[in-house]
Design an enzyme around this catalytic site. Structure first.
Site, PDB file in Angstrom:
ATOM      1  N   PHE A 192      -9.961  -1.208  -2.715  1.00 16.06           N
ATOM      2  CA  PHE A 192      -9.270   0.006  -3.166  1.00 16.06           C
ATOM      3  C   PHE A 192     -10.282   0.910  -3.855  1.00 16.06           C
ATOM      4  CE2 PHE A 192      -8.786  -3.141  -6.571  1.00 16.06           C
ATOM      5  CZ  PHE A 192      -9.218  -2.434  -7.688  1.00 16.06           C
TER       6      PHE A 192
ATOM      7  N   ASP B  11       5.205   3.586  -1.024  1.00 16.94           N
ATOM      8  CA  ASP B  11       6.251   3.613  -2.063  1.00 16.94           C
ATOM      9  C   ASP B  11       6.002   4.818  -2.944  1.00 16.94           C
ATOM     10  OD1 ASP B  11       7.352   1.214  -1.250  1.00 16.94           O
ATOM     11  OD2 ASP B  11       5.924   0.051  -2.423  1.00 16.94           O
TER      12      ASP B  11
ATOM     13  N   TYR C  34       5.913  -8.254   7.364  1.00 13.53           N
ATOM     14  CA  TYR C  34       6.308  -8.985   6.146  1.00 13.53           C
ATOM     15  C   TYR C  34       6.845 -10.377   6.495  1.00 13.53           C
ATOM     16  CZ  TYR C  34       5.710  -4.321   4.349  1.00 13.53           C
ATOM     17  OH  TYR C  34       5.159  -3.098   4.033  1.00 13.53           O
TER      18      TYR C  34
ATOM     19  N   GLU D  43     -10.386  -6.119   2.267  1.00 11.65           N
ATOM     20  CA  GLU D  43      -9.736  -4.887   1.787  1.00 11.65           C
ATOM     21  C   GLU D  43     -10.250  -4.471   0.405  1.00 11.65           C
ATOM     22  OE1 GLU D  43      -5.490  -4.383   2.405  1.00 11.65           O
ATOM     23  OE2 GLU D  43      -5.305  -3.941   0.271  1.00 11.65           O
TER      24      GLU D  43
ATOM     25  N   TRP E  58      -4.859   3.367   0.306  1.00  5.40           N
ATOM     26  CA  TRP E  58      -4.449   4.754   0.088  1.00  5.40           C
ATOM     27  C   TRP E  58      -3.379   4.752  -0.994  1.00  5.40           C
ATOM     28  CZ3 TRP E  58      -6.267   9.214   2.129  1.00  5.40           C
ATOM     29  CH2 TRP E  58      -5.467  10.357   2.063  1.00  5.40           C
TER      30      TRP E  58
ATOM     31  N   HIS F 108      -6.174   3.124   5.270  1.00  3.38           N
ATOM     32  CA  HIS F 108      -4.718   3.083   5.108  1.00  3.38           C
ATOM     33  C   HIS F 108      -4.234   4.514   4.904  1.00  3.38           C
ATOM     34  CE1 HIS F 108      -4.612  -1.344   3.558  1.00  3.38           C
ATOM     35  NE2 HIS F 108      -5.456  -1.175   4.560  1.00  3.38           N
TER      36      HIS F 108
ATOM     37  N   PRO G 181     -12.119   2.783  -6.625  1.00  4.26           N
ATOM     38  CA  PRO G 181     -12.140   2.719  -8.089  1.00  4.26           C
ATOM     39  C   PRO G 181     -11.807   4.078  -8.695  1.00  4.26           C
ATOM     40  CG  PRO G 181     -14.142   1.800  -7.143  1.00  4.26           C
ATOM     41  CD  PRO G 181     -13.427   2.504  -6.040  1.00  4.26           C
TER      42      PRO G 181
ATOM     43  N   ARG H   4       4.465   3.460   5.358  1.00  4.99           N
ATOM     44  CA  ARG H   4       5.395   4.383   4.725  1.00  4.99           C
ATOM     45  C   ARG H   4       4.970   4.659   3.283  1.00  4.99           C
ATOM     46  NH1 ARG H   4      11.160   2.748   2.623  1.00  4.99           N
ATOM     47  NH2 ARG H   4       9.694   1.823   1.168  1.00  4.99           N
TER      48      ARG H   4
END
Ligand code: FAD
Length: 333
Positions: free
Chosen positions: A20, A111, A160, A18, A51, A79, A22, A109
């Protein structure tokens, strides 16, 4: 992703990495070089691109997905979160993903955004008022993608193993509570489950068994991919486990505490711990190939060592056995 998993020879394990997006152009260029090295050397079955909640990184996430899917030819799972997102932004993301050849979405979903600074100011859609009440839970996004795109996308959802926490609920929610929504997500057409990070293999094993034995039967054959975060530093480990409510078993903590002043030693012990976790999880019975998802934090060295130690890196040229009229021969693809 599920097609690739189904095509693996029996007894084969796989892994995903995975990344993310930059924040800066320089960061992107650095990651591009690293990703290219990692793609060649490690050969993950697929990679994930995160995402930012509320669409805060939409343009950057799509640019990274373009690099991994098109530029590097890596099967990419994008994502996508749905809360605090306008319908237009969801539609736009899905259309762009399709245009890039991305076939996999991790439907989340999300946050509320943590900080304003991580907003992508270049994207006008991020500034829209959140008037969209169609998406409250991740299952709403799973249903929406299935409705709009049929089976075009392979859809993953989050699980989870130690319950769920987020900033909108002061209370940590138990595995029991969270299970109901996972049943809904699987029933709505999710193809695989990817889990939150954990270090407690026993808790994970219990979780997977619970899903497999669930009376609904929706988890009988679904791929459940455990999420593992390599130990980059003692501080990061403490922070991420606190945020995600992941238990640090006493044994794990003890081994790291004795070296916590020495960053290199923490990484070394972390590689031992993660490799042992992979080894233990390899023994858990699974209806298909066993996969592992690594939260890389965009870093290369430690995850590479874990993958090497765990013999998870596939051969460079898979050998395919083919039979013709004169007997069988093998060729590399
Ligand atoms: P949901 O499945 O909707 O569940 C959220 C909570 O609501 C759960 O506690 C669930 O039990 C409860 N719930 C669900 N439905 C109902 C209902 N009908 N009634 C009452 N309660 C309900 N976040 C990002 O912003 N970007 C990312 O890229 C990202 N990647 C992630 C990758 C993985 C593998 C994981 C595990 C998480 C990721 N997250 C990411 C975090 C995720 O967005 C948060 O954990 C979020 O709080 C919950 O998302 P979800 O998809 O699990 O939500």
């Amino acid at each position: 992703i599920t097609d690739k998993i189904a095509a693996l020879p029996p007894g084969t394990n796989y892994f995903s990495l995975e990344f993310f997006p930059p924040k800066t152009q320089q960061g992107f260029a650095n990651l591009q070089a690293r990703l290219s090295r990692m793609a060649q050397a490690l050969r993950p079955l697929f990679v994930n691109v995160t995402w930012g909640a509320g669409g805060s990184t939409s343009a950057k996430s799509l640019a990274l997905a373009e690099l991994t899917q098109r530029g590097l030819g890596l099967t990419t799972c994008l994502h996508l979160t749905c809360t605090n997102m306008s319908r237009r932004l969801v539609d736009d993301a899905l259309e762009q993903a399709k245009g890039l050849g991305v076939r996999n979405i991790l439907a989340l979903r999300g946050d509320p955004p943590r900080s304003e600074e991580y907003r992508d100011e270049t994207n006008p859609l991020c500034e829209e008022d959140d008037s969209n009440k169609d998406f409250i839970w991740a299952v709403d996004l799973v249903r929406y993608i299935r409705k709009q795109y049929g089976d075009y996308f392979c859809i993953g959802v989050a699980g989870y193993p130690e319950g769920h926490s987020d900033q909108s609920h002061p209370e940590h929610q138990s595995v029991e509570y969270d299970l109901a929504s996972l049943v809904e997500k699987a029933g709505a057409g999710a193809d695989f489950i990817m889990t939150q990070l954990f270090y407690d293999v026993e808790a994970y094993e219990k979780y997977e068994r619970r899903l497999r034995e669930h009376e609904s039967g929706v988890f009988n054959t679904i791929q459940i991919i455990p999420g593992l975060m390599p130990v980059q530093s003692y501080q990061i480990l403490r922070r991420t486990t606190k945020l995600s409510h992941a238990n640090l078993p006493t044994e794990v903590l003890k081994r790291l505490e004795v070296v916590k002043g020495d960053d290199d030693a923490v990484k070394r012990v972390g590689v031992d711990i993660l490799s042992e976790m992979v080894e233990r999880m390899n023994c858990i019975k699974s209806p298909g190939p066993r996969g592992f998802h690594f939260y890389t934090l965009n870093l290369e060295k430690v995850v590479t060592q874990i993958l090497e130690r765990s013999s998870l890196i596939p051969p460079a040229t898979p050998i395919v056995t083919s039979t013709n009229g004169n007997g069988s021969h093998e060729y590399a693809i």
